[in-house]
Design a protein around this motif. Structure first.
Motif, mmCIF file in Angstrom:
data_model
loop_
_atom_site.group_PDB
_atom_site.id
_atom_site.type_symbol
_atom_site.label_atom_id
_atom_site.label_comp_id
_atom_site.label_asym_id
_atom_site.label_seq_id
_atom_site.Cartn_x
_atom_site.Cartn_y
_atom_site.Cartn_z
ATOM 1 N N SER A 17 13.176 62.271 8.283
ATOM 2 C CA SER A 17 14.173 62.731 9.245
ATOM 3 C C SER A 17 13.929 62.247 10.656
ATOM 4 O O SER A 17 14.745 61.955 11.346
ATOM 5 C CB SER A 17 14.598 64.102 9.037
ATOM 6 O OG SER A 17 13.564 64.913 9.288
ATOM 7 N N THR A 18 12.727 62.261 10.989
ATOM 8 C CA THR A 18 12.088 62.059 12.189
ATOM 9 C C THR A 18 12.119 60.662 12.435
ATOM 10 O O THR A 18 12.581 60.164 13.406
ATOM 11 C CB THR A 18 10.614 62.405 12.476
ATOM 12 O OG1 THR A 18 10.562 63.979 12.321
ATOM 13 C CG2 THR A 18 10.105 62.135 13.682
ATOM 14 N N SER A 20 14.318 58.528 10.727
ATOM 15 C CA SER A 20 15.858 58.271 11.116
ATOM 16 C C SER A 20 16.338 58.526 12.396
ATOM 17 O O SER A 20 17.249 58.050 13.014
ATOM 18 C CB SER A 20 16.569 58.992 9.752
ATOM 19 O OG SER A 20 17.938 58.770 10.129
ATOM 20 N N ARG A 21 15.974 59.709 13.076
ATOM 21 C CA ARG A 21 16.299 60.303 14.333
ATOM 22 C C ARG A 21 15.920 59.077 15.224
ATOM 23 O O ARG A 21 16.451 58.965 16.373
ATOM 24 C CB ARG A 21 15.563 61.585 14.575
ATOM 25 C CG ARG A 21 16.214 61.952 16.040
ATOM 26 C CD ARG A 21 16.078 63.600 15.943
ATOM 27 N NE ARG A 21 14.534 64.089 16.030
ATOM 28 C CZ ARG A 21 13.894 64.415 15.068
ATOM 29 N NH1 ARG A 21 14.636 64.829 13.910
ATOM 30 N NH2 ARG A 21 12.804 64.622 15.169
ATOM 31 N N TYR A 22 14.606 58.595 15.183
ATOM 32 C CA TYR A 22 14.199 57.612 16.087
ATOM 33 C C TYR A 22 14.828 56.145 15.926
ATOM 34 O O TYR A 22 15.397 55.812 17.251
ATOM 35 C CB TYR A 22 12.609 57.361 15.686
ATOM 36 C CG TYR A 22 12.268 56.038 16.349
ATOM 37 C CD1 TYR A 22 11.627 56.114 17.969
ATOM 38 C CD2 TYR A 22 12.045 54.882 15.757
ATOM 39 C CE1 TYR A 22 11.362 54.876 18.433
ATOM 40 C CE2 TYR A 22 11.795 53.684 16.153
ATOM 41 C CZ TYR A 22 11.474 53.663 17.591
ATOM 42 O OH TYR A 22 10.888 52.771 18.289
ATOM 43 N N ASN A 24 17.897 55.876 15.150
ATOM 44 C CA ASN A 24 19.485 56.253 15.509
ATOM 45 C C ASN A 24 19.506 56.547 17.113
ATOM 46 O O ASN A 24 20.700 57.047 17.413
ATOM 47 C CB ASN A 24 20.197 57.290 14.673
ATOM 48 C CG ASN A 24 20.261 56.728 13.288
ATOM 49 O OD1 ASN A 24 20.886 55.427 13.226
ATOM 50 N ND2 ASN A 24 20.014 57.408 12.519
ATOM 51 N N GLY A 26 17.852 59.114 18.441
ATOM 52 C CA GLY A 26 17.658 60.748 18.762
ATOM 53 C C GLY A 26 16.402 60.931 19.483
ATOM 54 O O GLY A 26 15.664 59.917 19.820
#
Length: 327
Positions: A17-18, A20-22, A24, A26
């Motif tokens: 999830s980290t 993915s956040r990076y 996108n 985030g």
């Protein structure tokens, strides 16, 4: 070896999830960011831009709804949209409705649920159902080919193209004329082209003109033309589209008639095939690719919340070829 987000997360020692956040955009801590960037650099990982965009709060994908893919006008318009969007790092997602109105309405809702940044609709008709759907999805929608006072539109100058064809037919001396059109539910092709043509004929009182209807496809146009040519009453058949004109050519040849010696023919569209066949078809050429580019430009402006003219009208030109004789 193809790498995934899970592989990058494992190599960097962080949660999936980290990563993915990076990807996108985030918030990620500086130390974690460096680990992820190193893992990406070492593996040569490239994110899937389509999947990445769908996960983001704001996508760079434009949904494009087309009534049919086996159409010169549609294909050229789509090429123009795609080329322009690529220049601005946007992507196009195509939804084909096969001329099914229910599917067209469903596509508007479906594309909105997929978080499209906007929707370009190659429209044939605009109904109350269209207006309801567009008002409910809360993303920019732009029409190509039809216009509505409530929706941004890019159209071809069908009325003046019809007027120009009408004037040309009169200049060539034709007085016994057949106009082979389509349903008036299609405002651009079925109404505006015919209205412009009628306007050109208004000034004369020695005109014998008859109006007929057919479908957009060549077989239907050929069948309609077979009946029309039986009468031998007309010196020219003005067709609402190039495909209809091709149908007339096929019917004429089947009946042993020579074009333009026995009957002249004109079309609208300017499809490439009208120049390749013999005789070449006189037609009003519309610039579909350029219309697609303009629609893409206007759509991006709307997404960026910049001012855009409600109606954009594209130019046309009359291409004079061998299918029209002088009477």
């Amino acid at each position: 070896m193809i790498r995934t987000i899970a592989d990058i997360a494992k190599i960097a020692g962080v949660a999936k999830s980290t990563v993915s956040r990076y990807l996108n955009g985030g918030s990620v801590g500086e130390a974690t960011k460096k680990k992820i960037e190193k893992a990406i650099q070492d593996t040569g990982y490239t994110p899937n831009p389509f999947a990445q965009s769908l996960k983001a709060k704001k996508t760079n994908i434009i949904g494009t709804i087309v009534p049919r893919l086996d159409s010169y006008a549609s294909s050229q318009t789509l090429i123009g949209i795609d080329e322009q969007l690529k220049e601005w790092n946007y992507q196009m997602l195509i939804s084909n409705t096969s001329q099914d109105l229910d599917r067209e309405i469903e596509s508007i809702y479906s594309l909105a649920k997929q978080k499209m940044a906007g929707i370009i609709l190659l429209a044939t008709v605009i109904t109350d159902r269209h207006l309801k759907a567009i008002s409910e999805i809360h993303i920019p929608v732009l029409l190509i080919g039809q216009e509505h006072e409530e929706i941004h539109s890019v159209i071809h100058d069908d009325y003046h193209a019809g007027l120009a064809i009408g004037k040309y037919v009169l200049e060539k001396g034709h007085r016994k004329i057949a106009f082979l059109g389509v349903t008036e539910q299609d405002i651009a092709v079925g109404v505006k082209r015919k209205t412009g043509f009628q306007k050109a004929l208004e000034a004369r009182d020695d005109i014998d003109v008859s109006y007929f209807e057919t479908e957009f496809n060549i077989p239907a146009a050929q069948a309609a033309a077979m009946k029309l040519l039986d009468s031998r009453e007309h010196s020219i058949i003005v067709c609402a589209t190039d495909n209809i004109a091709i149908g007339v050519l096929k019917a004429a040849y089947k009946q042993g008639l020579s074009i333009p010696r026995d009957v002249s023919v004109t079309g609208f569209g300017g499809y490439d095939v009208t120049e390749a066949i013999h005789p070449g078809i006189t037609t009003a050429k519309f610039h579909y690719k350029e219309a697609g580019k303009k629609a893409a430009i206007n759509m991006v402006e709307l997404i960026q919340e910049r001012p855009v003219e409600k109606l954009t009208t594209m130019n046309f030109e009359i291409i004079k070829r061998e299918s029209v004789d002088t009477v």
